[in-house]
Write a protein that holds these residues in place. Structure first.
Motif, PDB file in Angstrom:
ATOM      1  N   TYR A  63      10.529 -82.344 -50.560  1.00 21.40           N
ATOM      2  CA  TYR A  63      11.888 -82.491 -51.071  1.00 21.40           C
ATOM      3  C   TYR A  63      12.210 -83.967 -51.312  1.00 21.40           C
ATOM      4  O   TYR A  63      12.816 -84.327 -52.325  1.00 21.40           O
ATOM      5  N   PHE A  64      11.805 -84.821 -50.382  1.00 20.48           N
ATOM      6  CA  PHE A  64      12.056 -86.255 -50.525  1.00 20.48           C
ATOM      7  C   PHE A  64      11.338 -86.801 -51.761  1.00 20.48           C
ATOM      8  O   PHE A  64      11.912 -87.561 -52.540  1.00 20.48           O
ATOM      9  N   VAL A  65      10.088 -86.400 -51.955  1.00 21.09           N
ATOM     10  CA  VAL A  65       9.323 -86.848 -53.122  1.00 21.09           C
ATOM     11  C   VAL A  65      10.005 -86.382 -54.412  1.00 21.09           C
ATOM     12  O   VAL A  65      10.063 -87.123 -55.405  1.00 21.09           O
ATOM     13  N   LEU A  66      10.551 -85.174 -54.400  1.00 17.05           N
ATOM     14  CA  LEU A  66      11.248 -84.666 -55.589  1.00 17.05           C
ATOM     15  C   LEU A  66      12.536 -85.438 -55.861  1.00 17.05           C
ATOM     16  O   LEU A  66      12.935 -85.601 -57.017  1.00 17.05           O
ATOM     17  N   MET A  67      13.190 -85.914 -54.802  1.00 19.26           N
ATOM     18  CA  MET A  67      14.370 -86.768 -55.015  1.00 19.26           C
ATOM     19  C   MET A  67      13.983 -88.051 -55.732  1.00 19.26           C
ATOM     20  O   MET A  67      14.691 -88.526 -56.622  1.00 19.26           O
ATOM     21  N   VAL A  68      12.840 -88.611 -55.351  1.00 21.09           N
ATOM     22  CA  VAL A  68      12.350 -89.826 -56.020  1.00 21.09           C
ATOM     23  C   VAL A  68      11.963 -89.509 -57.462  1.00 21.09           C
ATOM     24  O   VAL A  68      12.271 -90.272 -58.387  1.00 21.09           O
ATOM     25  N   SER A  69      11.312 -88.363 -57.674  1.00 20.53           N
ATOM     26  CA  SER A  69      10.937 -87.946 -59.029  1.00 20.53           C
ATOM     27  C   SER A  69      12.167 -87.782 -59.911  1.00 20.53           C
ATOM     28  O   SER A  69      12.173 -88.170 -61.077  1.00 20.53           O
ATOM     29  N   TYR A  70      13.224 -87.218 -59.348  1.00 20.16           N
ATOM     30  CA  TYR A  70      14.468 -87.033 -60.082  1.00 20.16           C
ATOM     31  C   TYR A  70      15.020 -88.392 -60.528  1.00 20.16           C
ATOM     32  O   TYR A  70      15.461 -88.554 -61.666  1.00 20.16           O
ATOM     33  N   ALA A  71      14.990 -89.361 -59.624  1.00 19.45           N
ATOM     34  CA  ALA A  71      15.527 -90.688 -59.943  1.00 19.45           C
ATOM     35  C   ALA A  71      14.711 -91.383 -61.028  1.00 19.45           C
ATOM     36  O   ALA A  71      15.250 -92.174 -61.809  1.00 19.45           O
ATOM     37  N   HIS A  72      13.414 -91.078 -61.102  1.00 15.81           N
ATOM     38  CA  HIS A  72      12.540 -91.718 -62.095  1.00 15.81           C
ATOM     39  C   HIS A  72      12.559 -91.004 -63.442  1.00 15.81           C
ATOM     40  O   HIS A  72      12.085 -91.561 -64.436  1.00 15.81           O
ATOM     41  N   PHE A 127       4.141-101.236 -46.450  1.00 12.30           N
ATOM     42  CA  PHE A 127       4.556-102.306 -47.364  1.00 12.30           C
ATOM     43  C   PHE A 127       4.367-103.668 -46.697  1.00 12.30           C
ATOM     44  O   PHE A 127       4.649-103.837 -45.511  1.00 12.30           O
ATOM     45  N   SER A 128       3.913-104.643 -47.481  1.00 13.97           N
ATOM     46  CA  SER A 128       3.714-105.986 -46.937  1.00 13.97           C
ATOM     47  C   SER A 128       5.032-106.747 -46.833  1.00 13.97           C
ATOM     48  O   SER A 128       5.200-107.601 -45.971  1.00 13.97           O
ATOM     49  N   SER A 129       5.970-106.450 -47.722  1.00 19.22           N
ATOM     50  CA  SER A 129       7.278-107.113 -47.695  1.00 19.22           C
ATOM     51  C   SER A 129       8.152-106.488 -46.626  1.00 19.22           C
ATOM     52  O   SER A 129       8.387-105.276 -46.621  1.00 19.22           O
ATOM     53  N   ALA A 130       8.674-107.334 -45.734  1.00 19.05           N
ATOM     54  CA  ALA A 130       9.486-106.836 -44.624  1.00 19.05           C
ATOM     55  C   ALA A 130      10.836-106.286 -45.087  1.00 19.05           C
ATOM     56  O   ALA A 130      11.462-105.493 -44.381  1.00 19.05           O
ATOM     57  N   VAL A 131      11.287-106.704 -46.258  1.00 17.76           N
ATOM     58  CA  VAL A 131      12.627-106.304 -46.713  1.00 17.76           C
ATOM     59  C   VAL A 131      12.575-105.368 -47.921  1.00 17.76           C
ATOM     60  O   VAL A 131      13.603-105.091 -48.536  1.00 17.76           O
ATOM     61  N   PHE A 132      11.382-104.876 -48.248  1.00 23.33           N
ATOM     62  CA  PHE A 132      11.271-104.054 -49.464  1.00 23.33           C
ATOM     63  C   PHE A 132      12.178-102.821 -49.400  1.00 23.33           C
ATOM     64  O   PHE A 132      12.930-102.529 -50.345  1.00 23.33           O
ATOM     65  N   LEU A 133      12.132-102.085 -48.297  1.00 24.29           N
ATOM     66  CA  LEU A 133      12.931-100.862 -48.194  1.00 24.29           C
ATOM     67  C   LEU A 133      14.422-101.171 -48.122  1.00 24.29           C
ATOM     68  O   LEU A 133      15.251-100.374 -48.579  1.00 24.29           O
ATOM     69  N   LYS A 134      14.755-102.318 -47.574  1.00 25.86           N
ATOM     70  CA  LYS A 134      16.158-102.763 -47.570  1.00 25.86           C
ATOM     71  C   LYS A 134      16.626-102.964 -49.009  1.00 25.86           C
ATOM     72  O   LYS A 134      17.725-102.536 -49.392  1.00 25.86           O
ATOM     73  N   TYR A 166      19.426 -91.453 -48.361  1.00 20.06           N
ATOM     74  CA  TYR A 166      18.717 -90.827 -47.246  1.00 20.06           C
ATOM     75  C   TYR A 166      17.967 -91.886 -46.427  1.00 20.06           C
ATOM     76  O   TYR A 166      18.025 -91.875 -45.193  1.00 20.06           O
ATOM     77  N   ILE A 167      17.286 -92.805 -47.112  1.00 24.66           N
ATOM     78  CA  ILE A 167      16.556 -93.870 -46.405  1.00 24.66           C
ATOM     79  C   ILE A 167      17.522 -94.720 -45.590  1.00 24.66           C
ATOM     80  O   ILE A 167      17.251 -95.058 -44.430  1.00 24.66           O
ATOM     81  N   GLN A 168      18.669 -95.073 -46.185  1.00 26.94           N
ATOM     82  CA  GLN A 168      19.646 -95.900 -45.486  1.00 26.94           C
ATOM     83  C   GLN A 168      20.191 -95.182 -44.255  1.00 26.94           C
ATOM     84  O   GLN A 168      20.307 -95.791 -43.172  1.00 26.94           O
ATOM     85  N   ASP A 169      20.502 -93.899 -44.385  1.00 28.26           N
ATOM     86  CA  ASP A 169      21.028 -93.150 -43.244  1.00 28.26           C
ATOM     87  C   ASP A 169      19.979 -93.013 -42.148  1.00 28.26           C
ATOM     88  O   ASP A 169      20.300 -93.073 -40.948  1.00 28.26           O
ATOM     89  N   TYR A 170      18.712 -92.843 -42.550  1.00 28.08           N
ATOM     90  CA  TYR A 170      17.637 -92.765 -41.563  1.00 28.08           C
ATOM     91  C   TYR A 170      17.552 -94.085 -40.794  1.00 28.08           C
ATOM     92  O   TYR A 170      17.465 -94.097 -39.555  1.00 28.08           O
ATOM     93  N   TYR A 171      17.584 -95.201 -41.529  1.00 22.79           N
ATOM     94  CA  TYR A 171      17.503 -96.514 -40.891  1.00 22.79           C
ATOM     95  C   TYR A 171      18.680 -96.722 -39.938  1.00 22.79           C
ATOM     96  O   TYR A 171      18.496 -97.176 -38.788  1.00 22.79           O
ATOM     97  N   ASP A 172      19.902 -96.405 -40.396  1.00 22.20           N
ATOM     98  CA  ASP A 172      21.090 -96.603 -39.564  1.00 22.20           C
ATOM     99  C   ASP A 172      21.007 -95.779 -38.286  1.00 22.20           C
ATOM    100  O   ASP A 172      21.409 -96.245 -37.211  1.00 22.20           O
ATOM    101  N   GLU A 173      20.486 -94.554 -38.404  1.00 30.25           N
ATOM    102  CA  GLU A 173      20.351 -93.679 -37.241  1.00 30.25           C
ATOM    103  C   GLU A 173      19.364 -94.266 -36.239  1.00 30.25           C
ATOM    104  O   GLU A 173      19.629 -94.289 -35.024  1.00 30.25           O
ATOM    105  N   ILE A 215      18.182 -83.022 -44.909  1.00 30.86           N
ATOM    106  CA  ILE A 215      17.731 -83.691 -46.118  1.00 30.86           C
ATOM    107  C   ILE A 215      18.208 -82.975 -47.386  1.00 30.86           C
ATOM    108  O   ILE A 215      18.469 -83.610 -48.405  1.00 30.86           O
ATOM    109  N   VAL A 216      18.366 -81.648 -47.341  1.00 34.95           N
ATOM    110  CA  VAL A 216      18.794 -80.914 -48.534  1.00 34.95           C
ATOM    111  C   VAL A 216      20.251 -81.177 -48.887  1.00 34.95           C
ATOM    112  O   VAL A 216      20.720 -80.759 -49.946  1.00 34.95           O
TER     113      VAL A 216
END
Length: 290
Positions: free
Chosen positions: A75-84, A38-45, A13-20, A4-5
């Motif tokens: 670390y993952f949460v900090l990546m999201v914080s960075y994006a925001h 999440f209630s939406s089936a495609v939200f993470l997509k 990271y989410i996309q690579d996790y899903y593909d794996e 993850i680092v």
């Protein structure tokens, strides 16, 4: 899947996790979303496609769904914080916190040294000075810098440059460059730090207006451009930089350290298409490009 680092973009990271997961099982976006609450089936997509944003509040739930725990989840949460983050200061804080978290667990963050290198003008100047001042003490190097800095700052900078493998120290205590030139790594946070360096160098450029013309080269053009002309000039500037670096690295000796700034930026809002390109040159008593 990479550690993850090695990521700076939480969407990747989410996309690579899903593909794996998908490669090894019948995993679906619907199952993934359900596991994350999440209630939406495609939200993470949609998040991965950039159509939706993952909030900081829901980042922990997504991390749990991916089986992240401990510092990896943080670390993952900090990546999201960075994006925001809305400002460079906030982005810088999120990146540095990410680096500190990884270092505490003895893990290297991609771009960490590069980020630190571009944070201060002292790193690039001393990297050029020290190899050409054999036997010089930190105080002598400090006195050679413009603007002046302390011997302690030189010592700290030299330690960092050696640790980052940007300089090497021989048995006689002299410094040598490990490479002739440094190229910025393709890491999102590095250009952020480079903007700080450019601000610092821009301020020094203003101060250099007090120098005699024999010691500086400055001029400026105001241009009316189309998008096509802008892209051509941008390409010419990149080619120009490559030629300058090639010239600068022809000689092994250095007599003085210089900074070259080339700047092209908008001075108006976009007017539309089909505008005629016009130019005017200011500061006609001086030669060169700014």
């Amino acid at each position: 899947m990479k550690e993850i680092v090695e990521y700076t973009d939480y969407r990747k990271y989410i996309q690579d996790y899903y593909d794996e997961r998908k490669r090894c099982s019948a995993f679906s976006w619907q199952e993934f979303a359900r596991n994350a609450g999440f209630s939406s089936a495609v939200f993470l997509k949609y998040v991965c496609e950039g159509k939706k944003n993952l909030s900081i509040g829901s980042a922990g739930s997504v991390a749990n769904a991916m089986g992240l725990a401990g510092y990896e989840q943080a670390y993952f949460v900090l990546m999201v914080s960075y994006a925001h983050a809305k400002s460079d200061k906030a982005k810088r804080a999120a990146f540095e916190e990410r680096c500190a978290l990884a270092k505490a667990h003895k893990v290297h963050v991609l771009g960490d040294e590069e980020f630190d290198y571009f944070k201060s003008w002292k790193n690039s100047v001393i990297r050029e000075l020290a190899p050409h001042m054999p036997g010089a003490k930190p105080l002598e190097i400090a006195k050679a810098c413009k603007p002046k800095i302390t011997a302690a700052e030189v010592s700290e900078t030299l330690d960092f440059l050696v640790k980052a493998k940007l300089l090497k120290k021989d048995r006689n205590g002299n410094y040598h460059q490990t490479d002739k030139a440094i190229k910025m790594a393709p890491v999102e946070a590095v250009p952020l730090a480079a903007r700080d360096l450019q601000r610092q160098m821009g301020e020094f450029a203003i101060l250099s207006l007090n120098l005699p013309l024999s010691e500086r080269v400055m001029s400026g053009y105001t241009l009316g451009l189309t998008s096509r002309a802008f892209e051509r000039i941008k390409k010419e500037t990149e080619d120009y930089y490559r030629r300058v670096v090639a010239i600068a690295t022809e000689d092994d000796e250095t007599e003085q350290v210089y900074r070259l700034n080339v700047q092209l930026f908008p001075m108006s809002e976009r007017l539309g298409t089909g505008k005629k390109c016009v130019s005017s040159k200011e500061d006609k008593n001086e030669k060169g490009c700014l």
